[in-house]
Design a protein around this motif. Sequence first.
Motif: not given
Length: 234
Positions: A14-15, A20-24, A37-40, A223-225
């Motif tokens: 997840i992190s 990755f999504d943040y960079i995008c 959605g990420v978990m799925n 940044k994310w945890q």
Amino acid sequence: MQRKDIGKRLADGISAKLEFDYICERGRSFNEYHLHGVMNEIISALISSVDFLSRPGYAHEALARDVDTTAGRKREVDFYIQAHNPSLTDVCIEAKWAGSSHCSWDRVLLDICRLALVNKHSPSTECLFVLSGPTKEVDAVLKSLERNMPRRNMRGRSGSILQRPVESEKTYKNIYRLRDWGGRFAGNEFVQKGLPKKKDGRPNIPVKINTQLVRTSGTRTAKWQTIVWRILNN
């Protein structure tokens, strides 16, 4: 379930996906819906469709009302991974996005209670609570739990219902008695209304909850945890 590392995979995956999504440039869409959605994606990659069925928003029978079973919306868990083969283990997951209005301390407590009831109903089910989001917001949620709940467990030492992230791999099982909370729990109408009712009409409050830190991703400077705990009712 054969994948005993699903909690660790979720924490790390997840992190990594959030980064990755943040960079995008997708950070503005981050919320509980995005987290699900990420978990799925991760869950679908980890399980075999031959052996398991992933059921998001599943109304588990352990959360059904014993009184007036036809009234209102049925209580659901975020993810229920159901095994087709009885030799395999089911997995039940609740998840919260830190920073969301849906991630208050009492909503977190309600999720933990529901997972404990599922585990009581089916002790072989792997029940996981996932907390993910900006590191500062994750820390704020844990502080809010500590501020609003008595910091003493059954081992007689100070401690929150959820163990904080640790740098080492050492974790411990934290047995927390909700009944010892007394009137403060009884006065929390939100949590009580979210729990199924017994035949006498009273909320089905777990006597004690056993929680264990499974995995925490990254460090406090990340940044994310994402943190994952195992929830038991014994």
